[in-house]
Write a protein that holds these residues in place. Structure first.
Motif, PDB file in Angstrom:
ATOM      1  N   ASP A  23       0.817  -1.215   0.000  1.00  0.00           N
ATOM      2  CA  ASP A  23       0.000   0.000   0.000  1.00  0.00           C
ATOM      3  C   ASP A  23       0.850   1.264   0.000  1.00  0.00           C
ATOM      4  O   ASP A  23       0.542   2.222  -0.696  1.00  0.00           O
ATOM      5  N   SER A  24       1.935   1.259   0.771  1.00  0.00           N
ATOM      6  CA  SER A  24       2.770   2.459   0.862  1.00  0.00           C
ATOM      7  C   SER A  24       3.566   2.715  -0.412  1.00  0.00           C
ATOM      8  O   SER A  24       3.940   3.845  -0.696  1.00  0.00           O
ATOM      9  N   MET A  25       3.806   1.680  -1.221  1.00  0.00           N
ATOM     10  CA  MET A  25       4.602   1.832  -2.442  1.00  0.00           C
ATOM     11  C   MET A  25       3.758   1.876  -3.717  1.00  0.00           C
ATOM     12  O   MET A  25       4.278   2.124  -4.801  1.00  0.00           O
ATOM     13  N   LEU A  26       2.461   1.661  -3.586  1.00  0.00           N
ATOM     14  CA  LEU A  26       1.598   1.498  -4.755  1.00  0.00           C
ATOM     15  C   LEU A  26       1.600   2.689  -5.712  1.00  0.00           C
ATOM     16  O   LEU A  26       1.401   2.519  -6.909  1.00  0.00           O
ATOM     17  N   SER A  27       1.894   3.878  -5.226  1.00  0.00           N
ATOM     18  CA  SER A  27       1.939   5.025  -6.137  1.00  0.00           C
ATOM     19  C   SER A  27       3.182   4.982  -7.034  1.00  0.00           C
ATOM     20  O   SER A  27       3.249   5.703  -8.032  1.00  0.00           O
ATOM     21  N   PHE A  28       4.152   4.143  -6.682  1.00  0.00           N
ATOM     22  CA  PHE A  28       5.374   3.997  -7.473  1.00  0.00           C
ATOM     23  C   PHE A  28       5.370   2.702  -8.289  1.00  0.00           C
ATOM     24  O   PHE A  28       5.659   2.694  -9.472  1.00  0.00           O
ATOM     25  N   PHE A  29       5.087   1.585  -7.617  1.00  0.00           N
ATOM     26  CA  PHE A  29       5.000   0.282  -8.271  1.00  0.00           C
ATOM     27  C   PHE A  29       4.326  -0.685  -7.311  1.00  0.00           C
ATOM     28  O   PHE A  29       4.176  -0.394  -6.128  1.00  0.00           O
ATOM     29  N   ASP A  30       3.925  -1.829  -7.840  1.00  0.00           N
ATOM     30  CA  ASP A  30       3.165  -2.815  -7.074  1.00  0.00           C
ATOM     31  C   ASP A  30       4.091  -3.933  -6.591  1.00  0.00           C
ATOM     32  O   ASP A  30       4.605  -4.710  -7.399  1.00  0.00           O
ATOM     33  N   LEU A  31       4.282  -4.012  -5.287  1.00  0.00           N
ATOM     34  CA  LEU A  31       5.146  -5.042  -4.703  1.00  0.00           C
ATOM     35  C   LEU A  31       4.547  -6.445  -4.799  1.00  0.00           C
ATOM     36  O   LEU A  31       5.219  -7.420  -4.483  1.00  0.00           O
ATOM     37  N   HIS A  32       3.306  -6.567  -5.230  1.00  0.00           N
ATOM     38  CA  HIS A  32       2.690  -7.871  -5.410  1.00  0.00           C
ATOM     39  C   HIS A  32       2.590  -8.248  -6.885  1.00  0.00           C
ATOM     40  O   HIS A  32       1.891  -9.191  -7.236  1.00  0.00           O
ATOM     41  N   ASP A  33       3.309  -7.515  -7.749  1.00  0.00           N
ATOM     42  CA  ASP A  33       3.305  -7.776  -9.178  1.00  0.00           C
ATOM     43  C   ASP A  33       4.709  -8.183  -9.632  1.00  0.00           C
ATOM     44  O   ASP A  33       5.670  -7.435  -9.436  1.00  0.00           O
ATOM     45  N   HIS A  34       4.821  -9.354 -10.233  1.00  0.00           N
ATOM     46  CA  HIS A  34       6.114  -9.876 -10.647  1.00  0.00           C
ATOM     47  C   HIS A  34       6.856  -8.909 -11.569  1.00  0.00           C
ATOM     48  O   HIS A  34       8.043  -8.643 -11.382  1.00  0.00           O
ATOM     49  N   ALA A  35       6.177  -8.381 -12.567  1.00  0.00           N
ATOM     50  CA  ALA A  35       6.828  -7.484 -13.525  1.00  0.00           C
ATOM     51  C   ALA A  35       7.357  -6.220 -12.838  1.00  0.00           C
ATOM     52  O   ALA A  35       8.482  -5.782 -13.122  1.00  0.00           O
ATOM     53  N   ASP A  36       6.573  -5.642 -11.945  1.00  0.00           N
ATOM     54  CA  ASP A  36       7.007  -4.429 -11.241  1.00  0.00           C
ATOM     55  C   ASP A  36       8.187  -4.703 -10.320  1.00  0.00           C
ATOM     56  O   ASP A  36       9.154  -3.943 -10.294  1.00  0.00           O
ATOM     57  N   ASP A  42      16.573  -3.990  -8.202  1.00  0.00           N
ATOM     58  CA  ASP A  42      17.814  -3.406  -7.679  1.00  0.00           C
ATOM     59  C   ASP A  42      17.520  -2.274  -6.689  1.00  0.00           C
ATOM     60  O   ASP A  42      18.163  -2.177  -5.644  1.00  0.00           O
ATOM     61  N   ALA A  43      16.539  -1.442  -7.004  1.00  0.00           N
ATOM     62  CA  ALA A  43      16.164  -0.355  -6.097  1.00  0.00           C
ATOM     63  C   ALA A  43      15.544  -0.906  -4.811  1.00  0.00           C
ATOM     64  O   ALA A  43      15.806  -0.395  -3.719  1.00  0.00           O
ATOM     65  N   ILE A  44      14.744  -1.960  -4.943  1.00  0.00           N
ATOM     66  CA  ILE A  44      14.099  -2.552  -3.768  1.00  0.00           C
ATOM     67  C   ILE A  44      15.144  -3.139  -2.831  1.00  0.00           C
ATOM     68  O   ILE A  44      15.146  -2.843  -1.635  1.00  0.00           O
TER      69      ILE A  44
END
Length: 77
Positions: A23-36, A42-44
């Motif tokens: 939820d906190s990262m969703l405005s940048f990318f989805d942590l529950h999405d393989h492609a994202d 590397d940033a994560i």
């Protein structure tokens, strides 16, 4: 689908990210999405290693190692 000894995103990596992390990262990318997660891996891992992510404490070494192993294996789905 990964083999039994191989790390896979759905089974091994996605569960490392809590709903509140997503939820906190969703405005940048989805942590529950393989492609994202693959695109931003590397940033994560960098943010996790420096303690910038998550904001409420550091990940245990075994979780960091699992994420790094998945990255090193080519980020399999």
């Amino acid at each position: 689908m990964p083999s039994p000894g191989e790390l896979g995103f759905e089974r091994d990596i996605k569960p490392l990210f809590r709903a509140k992390d997503r939820d906190s990262m969703l405005s940048f990318f989805d942590l529950h999405d393989h492609a994202d997660v693959s695109k931003h891996a590397d940033a994560i891992i960098g943010s996790l290693l420096t303690g910038r992510m998550p904001c409420d404490g550091t990940w245990p070494e075994d979780q960091l190692a699992k994420l790094q192993q998945w990255i090193d294996a080519g980020k399999p789905a």
